[in-house]
Scaffold this active site. Structure first.
Site, PDB file in Angstrom:
ATOM      1  N   LYS A  85       0.842  -1.222   0.000  1.00 30.98           N
ATOM      2  CA  LYS A  85       0.000   0.000   0.000  1.00 30.98           C
ATOM      3  C   LYS A  85       0.869   1.261   0.000  1.00 30.98           C
ATOM      4  CE  LYS A  85      -1.782   1.589   4.074  1.00 30.98           C
ATOM      5  NZ  LYS A  85      -1.391   2.987   4.309  1.00 30.98           N
ATOM      6  N   ASN A  86       1.854   1.313   0.898  1.00 35.19           N
ATOM      7  CA  ASN A  86       2.608   2.553   1.042  1.00 35.19           C
ATOM      8  C   ASN A  86       3.639   2.766  -0.064  1.00 35.19           C
ATOM      9  OD1 ASN A  86       1.066   3.146   3.217  1.00 35.19           O
ATOM     10  ND2 ASN A  86       2.592   2.581   4.762  1.00 35.19           N
ATOM     11  N   CYS A 107      -4.840  13.453  12.345  1.00 39.25           N
ATOM     12  CA  CYS A 107      -5.454  12.137  12.169  1.00 39.25           C
ATOM     13  C   CYS A 107      -5.318  11.397  13.495  1.00 39.25           C
ATOM     14  CB  CYS A 107      -4.844  11.412  10.988  1.00 39.25           C
ATOM     15  SG  CYS A 107      -3.502  10.345  11.343  1.00 39.25           S
ATOM     16  N   ARG A 127       0.536  15.072  12.448  1.00 44.70           N
ATOM     17  CA  ARG A 127       1.048  14.845  11.103  1.00 44.70           C
ATOM     18  C   ARG A 127       1.118  16.107  10.240  1.00 44.70           C
ATOM     19  NH1 ARG A 127      -1.379   9.171   9.079  1.00 44.70           N
ATOM     20  NH2 ARG A 127       0.510   9.117   7.851  1.00 44.70           N
ATOM     21  N   ASP A 144       4.453   0.920  11.906  1.00 42.23           N
ATOM     22  CA  ASP A 144       3.250   0.263  11.384  1.00 42.23           C
ATOM     23  C   ASP A 144       3.101  -1.179  11.882  1.00 42.23           C
ATOM     24  OD1 ASP A 144       2.655   2.576  10.053  1.00 42.23           O
ATOM     25  OD2 ASP A 144       3.391   1.904   8.104  1.00 42.23           O
ATOM     26  N   ARG A 181      -8.642  -0.386   4.695  1.00 38.54           N
ATOM     27  CA  ARG A 181      -7.742   0.567   4.024  1.00 38.54           C
ATOM     28  C   ARG A 181      -6.408  -0.085   3.668  1.00 38.54           C
ATOM     29  NH1 ARG A 181      -7.637   6.391   6.644  1.00 38.54           N
ATOM     30  NH2 ARG A 181      -6.375   6.543   4.782  1.00 38.54           N
TER      31      ARG A 181
HETATM   32  N1  EPU Z   1       6.379  14.888  10.095  1.00 39.88           N
HETATM   33  C1  EPU Z   1       6.567  16.229  10.355  1.00 39.88           C
HETATM   34  N2  EPU Z   1       6.531  17.098   9.290  1.00 39.88           N
HETATM   35  C2  EPU Z   1       6.325  16.678   8.004  1.00 39.88           C
HETATM   36  C3  EPU Z   1       6.135  15.290   7.770  1.00 39.88           C
HETATM   37  C4  EPU Z   1       6.168  14.428   8.844  1.00 39.88           C
HETATM   38  O1  EPU Z   1       6.754  16.650  11.493  1.00 39.88           O
HETATM   39  O2  EPU Z   1       6.304  17.527   7.099  1.00 39.88           O
HETATM   40  C5  EPU Z   1       6.379  13.951  11.247  1.00 39.88           C
HETATM   41  C6  EPU Z   1       5.016  13.261  11.413  1.00 39.88           C
HETATM   42  O3  EPU Z   1       4.123  14.056  12.140  1.00 39.88           O
HETATM   43  C7  EPU Z   1       5.382  11.978  12.119  1.00 39.88           C
HETATM   44  C8  EPU Z   1       6.769  11.661  11.556  1.00 39.88           C
HETATM   45  O4  EPU Z   1       7.257  12.874  10.970  1.00 39.88           O
HETATM   46  O5  EPU Z   1       5.458  12.177  13.494  1.00 39.88           O
HETATM   47  C9  EPU Z   1       6.774  10.564  10.504  1.00 39.88           C
HETATM   48  O6  EPU Z   1       5.935  10.909   9.428  1.00 39.88           O
HETATM   49  P1  EPU Z   1       6.216  10.466   7.938  1.00 39.88           P
HETATM   50  O7  EPU Z   1       6.126  11.677   7.070  1.00 39.88           O
HETATM   51  O8  EPU Z   1       7.463   9.655   7.873  1.00 39.88           O
HETATM   52  O9  EPU Z   1       4.972   9.539   7.656  1.00 39.88           O
HETATM   53  P2  EPU Z   1       3.961   9.600   6.455  1.00 39.88           P
HETATM   54  O10 EPU Z   1       4.686   9.768   5.166  1.00 39.88           O
HETATM   55  O11 EPU Z   1       2.864  10.536   6.777  1.00 39.88           O
HETATM   56  C10 EPU Z   1       4.113   7.038   5.994  1.00 39.88           C
HETATM   57  C11 EPU Z   1       3.132   5.895   5.924  1.00 39.88           C
HETATM   58  C12 EPU Z   1       2.597   5.579   7.307  1.00 39.88           C
HETATM   59  C13 EPU Z   1       3.783   5.220   8.193  1.00 39.88           C
HETATM   60  C14 EPU Z   1       4.813   6.364   8.204  1.00 39.88           C
HETATM   61  C15 EPU Z   1       6.063   6.067   8.989  1.00 39.88           C
HETATM   62  C16 EPU Z   1       2.228   6.164   3.709  1.00 39.88           C
HETATM   63  C17 EPU Z   1       1.075   6.450   2.837  1.00 39.88           C
HETATM   64  N3  EPU Z   1       2.045   6.245   5.023  1.00 39.88           N
HETATM   65  O12 EPU Z   1       3.370   8.137   6.514  1.00 39.88           O
HETATM   66  O13 EPU Z   1       1.748   4.447   7.177  1.00 39.88           O
HETATM   67  O14 EPU Z   1       3.351   4.972   9.497  1.00 39.88           O
HETATM   68  O15 EPU Z   1       5.193   6.673   6.844  1.00 39.88           O
HETATM   69  O16 EPU Z   1       6.691   4.941   8.508  1.00 39.88           O
HETATM   70  O17 EPU Z   1       3.293   5.814   3.220  1.00 39.88           O
HETATM   71  C18 EPU Z   1       0.046   2.955   7.777  1.00 39.88           C
HETATM   72  O18 EPU Z   1       0.269   2.335   6.734  1.00 39.88           O
HETATM   73  O19 EPU Z   1      -0.705   2.506   8.691  1.00 39.88           O
HETATM   74  C19 EPU Z   1       0.658   4.266   7.980  1.00 39.88           C
HETATM   75  C20 EPU Z   1       0.231   5.145   8.879  1.00 39.88           C
END
Ligand code: EPU
Length: 420
Positions: free
Chosen positions: A22-23, A118, A123, A307, A399
């Site tokens: 998915k990711n 969320c 986030r 995750d 999802r």
């Molecule tokens: N963060 C910031 N600023 C930003 C972006 C992120 O402070 O601009 C913080 C977030 O708030 C969080 C941390 O950095 O505390 C990690 O966030 P990240 O951006 O790495 O996560 P994401 O891209 O929003 C993806 C996955 C998540 C997974 C995380 C961490 C996708 C679509 N989602 O989210 O997947 O938990 O990376 O590995 O790729 C799931 O599949 O259940 C899921 C939540």
């Protein structure tokens, strides 16, 4: 709303094949916007999140077509017909924010609804925006939307991420592939999903090197083309089935996996005493009981994945002794714990640490899935519990897990999906 009913816990046995990740597929679908030509994506999982991302691309002008094999989908965006990713879709799927980078690169203007908080944390998207600004985009915000616009062109730059954010790394990579000159992303995320996106971008004609390390270099090109790409297997779905085998004292062979992507999960589960054997593209997990408690701390890859935190917490709740789980990635990812307590788990939370006093067995109860991985964790707990468990709000589980109940049933689980 549908629910899962698990009538009793039994040891799971047999083999199961995991789907595409998915990711990995969500950013790959977004990246398809970079080219006018058709791309064909194989191993696309049949998930609600994927359907929402496809709807979003249609809304931006993409022709999205399922092929004869339902896991293959083509994407062709001859022209971007709409620059706005509306709130109705971004609100349903945070990953839809990932169209910002490719839209900015392709047309020079994009407007995306600001994703809200969320259940697992606030986030923010500041790191995504910091990257776009460094490439020369002008960012404005108002009325719940973020707009990014390039004046004349995007120009490569050195961008240091304060945290190795998966989404920010992906979005900046996609914005930078057609920027003038070289972009260097430092402290980049190095998850396997980043490597898969880089492979896809390179197959489309981009020059991206270093993905999978913390420094990614991108040499801008003038155009991108279509290609055919196969999505990597879902390491989190695989890890969830590994725990399903462990928690039920069963033996399950999980197929279509890249064992290297599961290194941290394999290492921690082995510490409990589980027998785990790896083949080229399969992992077998066998439990004969008597597992030991462990401590787990979530970290960016190659650390233990956030995750998998909820699922491992379910497992440790059923291993006598004291275990500790520390969540460092998201500030509010312990919501499964109050539900696990309803099943008899003995867990105390102190900030981002959960201290688990494991018991030999949990007891079935009515519980509620609050997010995707929390929901998966409750199913796992139910598979091992004494008596019946009912899990409601399973739209969250849909999802990220396709055919979850069918796959578990094929391993012997007594699980039924009930549509209300
Ligand atoms: N963060 C910031 N600023 C930003 C972006 C992120 O402070 O601009 C913080 C977030 O708030 C969080 C941390 O950095 O505390 C990690 O966030 P990240 O951006 O790495 O996560 P994401 O891209 O929003 C993806 C996955 C998540 C997974 C995380 C961490 C996708 C679509 N989602 O989210 O997947 O938990 O990376 O590995 O790729 C799931 O599949 O259940 C899921 C939540």
């Amino acid at each position: 709303m549908a629910k899962y009913v698990i009538s009793e816990g039994v040891p799971l046995r047999g083999s199961v094949r995991v789907d595409g990740a998915k990711n990995a597929v969500l950013p790959i679908i977004a990246a398809s916007l970079l080219s006018e030509s058709k791309s064909i994506i194989e191993e696309v999982p049949d998930l609600n999140d994927v359907r929402i991302m496809c709807d979003l691309l249609r809304c931006l002008g993409t022709d999205v077509q399922k092929q004869s094999d339902p896991t293959t989908i083509s994407f062709e965006t001859k022209e971007i017909t709409n620059s706005t990713a509306p709130y109705e879709l971004v609100n349903k799927l945070r990953a839809s924010f990932l169209v910002m980078g490719p839209m900015l690169a392709r047309t020079g203007y994009v407007r995306v609804a600001l994703p809200g908080g969320c259940p697992i944390g606030s986030r923010p998207v500041d790191l995504h925006l910091k990257g776009f600004s460094a490439l020369g985009a002008e960012i404005t915000q108002g009325h719940g939307y973020i707009e990014a616009r390039k004046n004349k062109k995007l120009v490569g730059n050195k961008i240091y991420l304060d945290f190795p954010s998966v989404g920010a790394t992906e979005n900046i990579m996609m914005a930078a592939v057609m920027a003038e000159g070289q972009t260097i992303i430092e402290n980049a995320a190095n998850e396997p999903e980043i490597v898969d996106l880089a492979s896809y971008l390179n197959e489309m004609g981009a020059i991206v090197v270093g993905a999978g390390t913390d420094t990614i270099r991108i040499e801008g090109v003038t155009s991108m083309k279509g290609c055919t790409h196969t999505v990597i297997p879902d390491r989190i779905e695989a890890g969830t089935f590994m725990i399903a085998a462990a928690i039920t004292n069963g033996e399950v062979r999980i197929e279509n996996v890249v064992p290297d992507h599961l290194k941290p999960v394999v290492a921690k589960l082995k510490e409990t005493g589980l027998e785990i054997s790896e083949e080229l593209s399969a992992i077998t997990v066998k439990s004969i009981g008597g597992l030991k408690p462990i401590d787990v701390k979530t970290l960016p890859y190659p650390g233990f994945p956030t995750d998998m935190q909820a699922q491992v917490t379910s497992m440790l709740s059923c291993i006598p002794g004291t275990s500790m789980v520390i969540e460092t990635i998201f500030e509010n990812r312990f919501m499964h714990i109050s539900e696990l307590k309803r099943m008899g788990a003995n867990i105390k939370i102190d900030g981002r640490t959960a201290v688990i006093e494991g018991k030999p067995c949990l007891t079935g109860a009515c519980v509620k899935a609050t997010d995707l991985r929390a929901g998966a964790a409750l199913v796992l707990a139910g598979l091992a519990a004494e008596g019946a468990t009912e899990i409601s709000e399973i739209q969250h589980i849909d999802r990220g897990y396709s055919g979850f109940a069918e796959k578990l049933k094929s391993l012997g689980a007594k699980i039924t999906r009930v549509e209300d």
